[in-house]
Design a protein around this motif. Sequence first.
Motif, PDB file in Angstrom:
ATOM      1  N   TYR A 243       0.912  -1.203   0.173  1.00 56.24           N
ATOM      2  CA  TYR A 243       0.205   0.200  -0.011  1.00 56.24           C
ATOM      3  C   TYR A 243       0.911   1.237   0.109  1.00 56.24           C
ATOM      4  N   THR A 244       0.665   2.290  -0.640  1.00 55.43           N
ATOM      5  CA  THR A 244       1.132   3.624  -0.648  1.00 55.43           C
ATOM      6  C   THR A 244       0.185   4.587  -0.420  1.00 55.43           C
ATOM      7  N   LEU A 245       0.586   5.985  -0.121  1.00 55.05           N
ATOM      8  CA  LEU A 245      -0.078   7.115   0.149  1.00 55.05           C
ATOM      9  C   LEU A 245      -0.894   7.326  -1.170  1.00 55.05           C
ATOM     10  N   ALA A 246      -2.074   7.567  -1.164  1.00 52.53           N
ATOM     11  CA  ALA A 246      -2.857   8.273  -2.299  1.00 52.53           C
ATOM     12  C   ALA A 246      -2.445   9.845  -2.279  1.00 52.53           C
ATOM     13  N   SER A 247      -1.743  10.392  -3.305  1.00 53.36           N
ATOM     14  CA  SER A 247      -1.321  11.404  -3.453  1.00 53.36           C
ATOM     15  C   SER A 247      -2.493  12.611  -3.260  1.00 53.36           C
ATOM     16  N   ASN A 248      -3.548  12.321  -3.960  1.00 51.82           N
ATOM     17  CA  ASN A 248      -4.857  13.295  -3.733  1.00 51.82           C
ATOM     18  C   ASN A 248      -5.519  13.103  -2.756  1.00 51.82           C
ATOM     19  N   GLY A 249      -5.055  12.251  -1.617  1.00 51.76           N
ATOM     20  CA  GLY A 249      -5.769  12.036  -0.451  1.00 51.76           C
ATOM     21  C   GLY A 249      -6.030  13.130   0.379  1.00 51.76           C
ATOM     22  N   ALA A 250      -4.952  14.194   0.525  1.00 51.84           N
ATOM     23  CA  ALA A 250      -5.047  15.407   1.063  1.00 51.84           C
ATOM     24  C   ALA A 250      -4.136  16.405   0.680  1.00 51.84           C
ATOM     25  N   PHE A 251      -4.320  17.655   1.097  1.00 52.09           N
ATOM     26  CA  PHE A 251      -3.682  18.797   0.391  1.00 52.09           C
ATOM     27  C   PHE A 251      -3.371  19.745   1.502  1.00 52.09           C
ATOM     28  N   ALA A 252      -2.407  20.666   1.229  1.00 49.93           N
ATOM     29  CA  ALA A 252      -2.139  21.824   2.501  1.00 49.93           C
ATOM     30  C   ALA A 252      -1.656  22.954   1.724  1.00 49.93           C
TER      31      ALA A 252
END
Length: 407
Positions: free
Chosen positions: A83-92
């Motif tokens: 599993y990897t992080l979903a790049s568009n899972g969060a923004f800042a």
Amino acid sequence: MKNRKATIRAVFGSNAGSAGAHNRRVIIDAIRVNKALSRAELARATKLTKQTVSNIIDELEQDGLVMPLKTIREGRGKPAKPYTLASNGAFAIGLQIDRDVARLIVVNLTGDIMIRHSVKLDSVNPEEGFETLVDLINAARAELEQMCCGASGRTAGLGVAMPGPFGKLAAMANEANGANDDAYSMAVWQRFPLVERLKERTGLDVSLQNDAAAATIAEKLMGNADSFRNVVCFYFGFGLGAGLIINGELYTGVDGNAGEIGLLKPVISSAETESLEHMASLASLCHAMGWNPSDDNLFAHITTALEENNFVMERWLEQAASYLRWAAQGMNLMFAPEATILCATAPKPLIDRLVCMINEDMRKMINPSGAPFMMAGTADQWAVAIGAASEPISNSFSPRHSALVKS
């Protein structure tokens, strides 16, 4: 894909029933650091039970924060699904407020820069300058929404970085720099209720830190500080400051004022009365050379003067290097860091030259054959904004104790 036999770096979780929020952060951080991990690898690295890891991964996948990669087979065991992080899972959003300019960065969960913009800023009229900032933020959020539908609901917050000091220490800065000298401390902006007003106008969680701290975080994320747990980072910008990483975490001190070394008045000779940042900063260089600090071609002027061995530039370099060495020696005696790094919003040739001069002086004084005393770090005008953007992501997803306290 990383080497599957490489050592996995992770913070330990807790199998106690009340530790759910912490364990989510532990899993996210382990995946972030190692790029991709299977459930079994996560369980081994974090000391969590396989069932706990599976439950968290299912929740994170449902929330759009992680995503599975192609199943791989490891030896004779069952196929593993990393599993990897979903790049568009969060923004800042990261916002740097400097003396004449504001720089804005939008990053996603994996640290990719999605948007970057800069605008001229009214440094003496915060009411007018504030409206410029709000317009800049709104335009960036609209652009992000066009790039990724629903991004507004996944924006972790707004991190702001500006010159310190904050709170009670600001009065000391005004005294050190002169009651009418707002160039260094941006005193009128210090008195402006920036965080409260930004929260009201944007609806985002807003955090504030000084620019040296943000530059230090950027150095930790993308520079030479990434492999050390105890580091002193000097930030060379319009003013001068330092950031401290102790046991892997940024130390901020009271009101976020740790590292405000620019206010020090070195006693290198009995005639010295100016504070440190009046002798070693972009502002002091501009004053010596007769340049306008807000000139769009400032970096080109600096590079040209270095290439031509300009006499005034050489004289300023000797002065700045001696003061920076003095400050670095003091910080090293107090904190005994693994590394001392000079990062900057300045051209890299300037930083490389200062570091070279400092190291040469230290070799003559202490150990001719020893390792370099100081390292050259990131020289990027966007570094402070990147560091500011990392704060909302860290506050939402980091397992460090300070982030948990904030939440």
